[in-house]
Scaffold this motif. Structure first.
Motif, PDB file in Angstrom:
ATOM      1  N   THR A   1       0.885  -0.998   0.053  1.00  0.00           N
ATOM      2  CA  THR A   1       0.005  -0.123   0.084  1.00  0.00           C
ATOM      3  C   THR A   1       0.859   1.195  -0.135  1.00  0.00           C
ATOM      4  O   THR A   1       0.587   1.907  -0.641  1.00  0.00           O
ATOM      5  N   ILE A   2       1.809   1.288   0.734  1.00  0.00           N
ATOM      6  CA  ILE A   2       2.961   2.424   0.904  1.00  0.00           C
ATOM      7  C   ILE A   2       3.592   2.814  -0.520  1.00  0.00           C
ATOM      8  O   ILE A   2       3.679   3.762  -0.935  1.00  0.00           O
ATOM      9  N   VAL A   3       3.815   1.549  -1.156  1.00  0.00           N
ATOM     10  CA  VAL A   3       4.424   1.676  -2.296  1.00  0.00           C
ATOM     11  C   VAL A   3       3.620   2.380  -3.440  1.00  0.00           C
ATOM     12  O   VAL A   3       3.941   3.417  -4.288  1.00  0.00           O
ATOM     13  N   VAL A   4       2.050   2.040  -3.277  1.00  0.00           N
ATOM     14  CA  VAL A   4       1.485   2.561  -4.415  1.00  0.00           C
ATOM     15  C   VAL A   4       1.279   4.138  -3.864  1.00  0.00           C
ATOM     16  O   VAL A   4       0.926   5.140  -4.948  1.00  0.00           O
ATOM     17  N   GLU A   5       1.115   4.323  -2.741  1.00  0.00           N
ATOM     18  CA  GLU A   5       0.760   5.754  -2.229  1.00  0.00           C
ATOM     19  C   GLU A   5       2.243   6.781  -2.601  1.00  0.00           C
ATOM     20  O   GLU A   5       2.030   7.873  -3.102  1.00  0.00           O
ATOM     21  N   TYR A   6       3.176   5.829  -2.438  1.00  0.00           N
ATOM     22  CA  TYR A   6       4.480   6.587  -2.902  1.00  0.00           C
ATOM     23  C   TYR A   6       4.376   7.049  -4.331  1.00  0.00           C
ATOM     24  O   TYR A   6       4.588   7.999  -4.800  1.00  0.00           O
ATOM     25  N   LEU A   7       3.912   6.099  -5.048  1.00  0.00           N
ATOM     26  CA  LEU A   7       4.008   6.163  -6.731  1.00  0.00           C
ATOM     27  C   LEU A   7       2.880   7.459  -7.033  1.00  0.00           C
ATOM     28  O   LEU A   7       3.155   8.085  -8.023  1.00  0.00           O
ATOM     29  N   ALA A   8       1.790   7.410  -6.390  1.00  0.00           N
ATOM     30  CA  ALA A   8       0.696   8.191  -6.682  1.00  0.00           C
ATOM     31  C   ALA A   8       1.086   9.506  -6.106  1.00  0.00           C
ATOM     32  O   ALA A   8       0.825  10.633  -6.807  1.00  0.00           O
ATOM     33  N   ALA A   9       2.021   9.609  -5.230  1.00  0.00           N
ATOM     34  CA  ALA A   9       2.498  11.210  -4.827  1.00  0.00           C
ATOM     35  C   ALA A   9       3.673  11.735  -5.505  1.00  0.00           C
ATOM     36  O   ALA A   9       3.781  12.757  -5.979  1.00  0.00           O
ATOM     37  N   HIS A  10       4.574  10.595  -5.968  1.00  0.00           N
ATOM     38  CA  HIS A  10       5.744  11.254  -6.750  1.00  0.00           C
ATOM     39  C   HIS A  10       6.048  10.875  -8.058  1.00  0.00           C
ATOM     40  O   HIS A  10       6.982  11.549  -8.885  1.00  0.00           O
ATOM     41  N   LEU A  64     -12.881  11.143  -0.427  1.00  0.00           N
ATOM     42  CA  LEU A  64     -12.722  10.108  -1.280  1.00  0.00           C
ATOM     43  C   LEU A  64     -11.312   9.165  -1.204  1.00  0.00           C
ATOM     44  O   LEU A  64     -11.558   7.871  -1.387  1.00  0.00           O
ATOM     45  N   ALA A  65     -10.206  10.070  -0.834  1.00  0.00           N
ATOM     46  CA  ALA A  65      -9.229   9.140  -0.584  1.00  0.00           C
ATOM     47  C   ALA A  65      -9.231   8.099   0.547  1.00  0.00           C
ATOM     48  O   ALA A  65      -8.576   6.974   0.740  1.00  0.00           O
ATOM     49  N   GLN A 120      -9.636   2.952   2.806  1.00  0.00           N
ATOM     50  CA  GLN A 120     -10.576   1.717   3.670  1.00  0.00           C
ATOM     51  C   GLN A 120     -10.741   0.605   3.005  1.00  0.00           C
ATOM     52  O   GLN A 120     -10.624  -0.491   3.405  1.00  0.00           O
ATOM     53  N   ALA A 121     -10.889   0.804   1.592  1.00  0.00           N
ATOM     54  CA  ALA A 121     -11.469  -0.280   0.795  1.00  0.00           C
ATOM     55  C   ALA A 121     -10.154  -1.335   0.545  1.00  0.00           C
ATOM     56  O   ALA A 121     -10.080  -2.342   0.526  1.00  0.00           O
ATOM     57  N   ASP A 122      -8.706  -0.481   0.298  1.00  0.00           N
ATOM     58  CA  ASP A 122      -7.569  -0.984   0.026  1.00  0.00           C
ATOM     59  C   ASP A 122      -7.224  -1.963   1.455  1.00  0.00           C
ATOM     60  O   ASP A 122      -7.021  -3.214   1.384  1.00  0.00           O
ATOM     61  N   ARG A 123      -7.414  -1.453   2.530  1.00  0.00           N
ATOM     62  CA  ARG A 123      -7.328  -2.213   3.796  1.00  0.00           C
ATOM     63  C   ARG A 123      -8.187  -3.353   3.900  1.00  0.00           C
ATOM     64  O   ARG A 123      -7.796  -4.633   4.381  1.00  0.00           O
ATOM     65  N   PHE A 124      -9.564  -3.279   3.552  1.00  0.00           N
ATOM     66  CA  PHE A 124     -10.388  -4.396   3.478  1.00  0.00           C
ATOM     67  C   PHE A 124      -9.987  -5.415   2.623  1.00  0.00           C
ATOM     68  O   PHE A 124      -9.714  -6.531   3.050  1.00  0.00           O
ATOM     69  N   TYR A 125      -9.515  -5.163   1.281  1.00  0.00           N
ATOM     70  CA  TYR A 125      -9.172  -6.240   0.555  1.00  0.00           C
ATOM     71  C   TYR A 125      -7.887  -6.865   1.046  1.00  0.00           C
ATOM     72  O   TYR A 125      -7.825  -8.198   0.982  1.00  0.00           O
ATOM     73  N   ASP A 126      -6.881  -6.265   1.801  1.00  0.00           N
ATOM     74  CA  ASP A 126      -5.747  -6.849   2.456  1.00  0.00           C
ATOM     75  C   ASP A 126      -5.955  -7.541   3.493  1.00  0.00           C
ATOM     76  O   ASP A 126      -5.631  -8.754   3.648  1.00  0.00           O
ATOM     77  N   PHE A 127      -6.693  -7.136   4.421  1.00  0.00           N
ATOM     78  CA  PHE A 127      -7.002  -7.925   5.744  1.00  0.00           C
ATOM     79  C   PHE A 127      -8.134  -8.653   5.621  1.00  0.00           C
ATOM     80  O   PHE A 127      -7.982  -9.920   6.603  1.00  0.00           O
ATOM     81  N   TYR A 128      -9.099  -8.606   4.849  1.00  0.00           N
ATOM     82  CA  TYR A 128     -10.255  -9.513   4.996  1.00  0.00           C
ATOM     83  C   TYR A 128     -10.572 -10.459   3.753  1.00  0.00           C
ATOM     84  O   TYR A 128     -11.545 -11.322   3.555  1.00  0.00           O
ATOM     85  N   TRP A 175     -16.327   0.190  -9.848  1.00  0.00           N
ATOM     86  CA  TRP A 175     -15.025  -0.119  -9.252  1.00  0.00           C
ATOM     87  C   TRP A 175     -15.138  -0.172  -7.802  1.00  0.00           C
ATOM     88  O   TRP A 175     -16.260   0.214  -7.283  1.00  0.00           O
ATOM     89  N   ALA A 176     -14.025  -0.367  -6.980  1.00  0.00           N
ATOM     90  CA  ALA A 176     -14.191  -0.530  -5.475  1.00  0.00           C
ATOM     91  C   ALA A 176     -14.795   0.741  -5.043  1.00  0.00           C
ATOM     92  O   ALA A 176     -15.671   0.731  -3.819  1.00  0.00           O
ATOM     93  N   VAL A 177     -14.491   1.873  -5.404  1.00  0.00           N
ATOM     94  CA  VAL A 177     -14.851   3.064  -4.892  1.00  0.00           C
ATOM     95  C   VAL A 177     -15.188   4.080  -5.839  1.00  0.00           C
ATOM     96  O   VAL A 177     -14.406   4.672  -6.467  1.00  0.00           O
ATOM     97  N   GLY A 178     -16.545   4.173  -6.122  1.00  0.00           N
ATOM     98  CA  GLY A 178     -16.904   4.683  -7.144  1.00  0.00           C
ATOM     99  C   GLY A 178     -16.995   4.605  -8.677  1.00  0.00           C
ATOM    100  O   GLY A 178     -16.623   3.223  -8.885  1.00  0.00           O
ATOM    101  N   ASP A 179     -16.744   5.249  -9.743  1.00  0.00           N
ATOM    102  CA  ASP A 179     -16.615   4.881 -10.821  1.00  0.00           C
ATOM    103  C   ASP A 179     -15.124   4.968 -11.767  1.00  0.00           C
ATOM    104  O   ASP A 179     -15.095   4.615 -12.674  1.00  0.00           O
ATOM    105  N   ALA A 180     -14.387   5.419 -10.645  1.00  0.00           N
ATOM    106  CA  ALA A 180     -12.912   5.508 -11.223  1.00  0.00           C
ATOM    107  C   ALA A 180     -12.085   4.027 -10.713  1.00  0.00           C
ATOM    108  O   ALA A 180     -12.047   3.876  -9.556  1.00  0.00           O
ATOM    109  N   PHE A 181     -10.939   3.628 -11.402  1.00  0.00           N
ATOM    110  CA  PHE A 181     -10.058   2.569 -11.058  1.00  0.00           C
ATOM    111  C   PHE A 181      -9.111   3.439 -10.016  1.00  0.00           C
ATOM    112  O   PHE A 181      -8.427   4.370 -10.702  1.00  0.00           O
ATOM    113  N   THR A 182      -8.791   2.976  -8.854  1.00  0.00           N
ATOM    114  CA  THR A 182      -8.052   3.386  -7.911  1.00  0.00           C
ATOM    115  C   THR A 182      -7.026   2.303  -7.141  1.00  0.00           C
ATOM    116  O   THR A 182      -7.275   1.247  -7.619  1.00  0.00           O
TER     117      THR A 182
END
Length: 218
Positions: A69-78, A92-93, A98-106, A153-160
């Motif tokens: 998750t942190i890798v994707v966050e880093y890519l999105a930021a930089h 929205l973020a 929250q959805a990212d954590r759901f798919y990882d943990f559950y 998509w997992a959150v709304g209409d855009a791929f995230t």
């Protein structure tokens, strides 16, 4: 090339940043880690002392980034691209995270419990823990089923980033606890993910390693 991703093509948590990189055509150097090879393992431990994949090295910024998750966050930021993996809107973020954590943990974690148990010696298996994991997956499917009846998509209409997490989670979970006919919205979402060019590429690159995955027939 500034970015280097240390990963294994079969590892589900490595798929998340791979999908993110491919979605935005972000240039990077791939380094496949073989923890069973002494030289490969030693080199990787210098990058990630815990021995956990994936790990992203950014030479230009002199940063090593761990955890998918942190890798994707880093890519999105930089290293942002046309696909906005982490929206600028804070609410929205938060929903994406929250959805990212759901798919990882559950989804990912109970799936990995089942897979890990199949790789244990016969006298070390944990049938009770596996059944608990299957129950967790079925409960997660029910939650996703309700949500995905009205979403693309997992959150709304855009791929995230949330979809980057859902892709490997659902792909592998369906191998060990199949959706069947009970969760049609989950299956439709899973099928949409399978049509993404980035995910197709990840699966194709993992193909030579699928023989190592313990499917339902063990």
């Amino acid at each position: 090339m500034s970015l280097t991703l240390h990963f294994h093509p079969l590892a589900s948590f490595c798929w998340k940043p791979l999908i993110a990189l491919y979605e935005n055509a972000t240039p990077f150097s791939p380094v496949i880690v073989d923890l069973g090879d002494e030289q490969s393992r030693a080199a990787f431990l210098k990058v990630s002392p815990t021995g956990k994949m994936p790990a992203l090295r950014d030479d230009a910024r002199d940063r090593t980034v761990l955890e998918s998750t942190i890798v994707v966050e880093y890519l999105a930021a930089h290293y942002p691209g046309p696909v906005d993996l982490v929206p600028a809107d804070i609410d929205l973020a938060l929903a994406v995270r929250q959805a990212d954590r759901f798919y990882d943990f559950y989804v990912q974690e109970p799936m990995q419990k089942i897979v890990g148990d199949r790789l244990r010696p016969l006298d070390k298996t944990d049938p009770f823990g596996v059944e608990q994991a299957r129950g967790q997956l079925r409960n997660s499917y029910a939650i996703i089923e309700k949500e995905m009846r009205s979403r693309e998509w997992a959150v709304g209409d855009a791929f995230t980033m949330a979809d980057c997490a859902a892709s490997p989670a659902l792909f592998y979970a369906n191998k060990v606890e199949p959706f069947g006919d009970k969760y049609p919205a989950v299956k439709r979402y899973h099928d949409r993910l399978l049509q993404r060019a980035a995910f197709i590429r990840v699966i194709e690159e993992a193909q030579p390693y699928f023989k190592l995955f313990p499917y339902n027939n063990g």
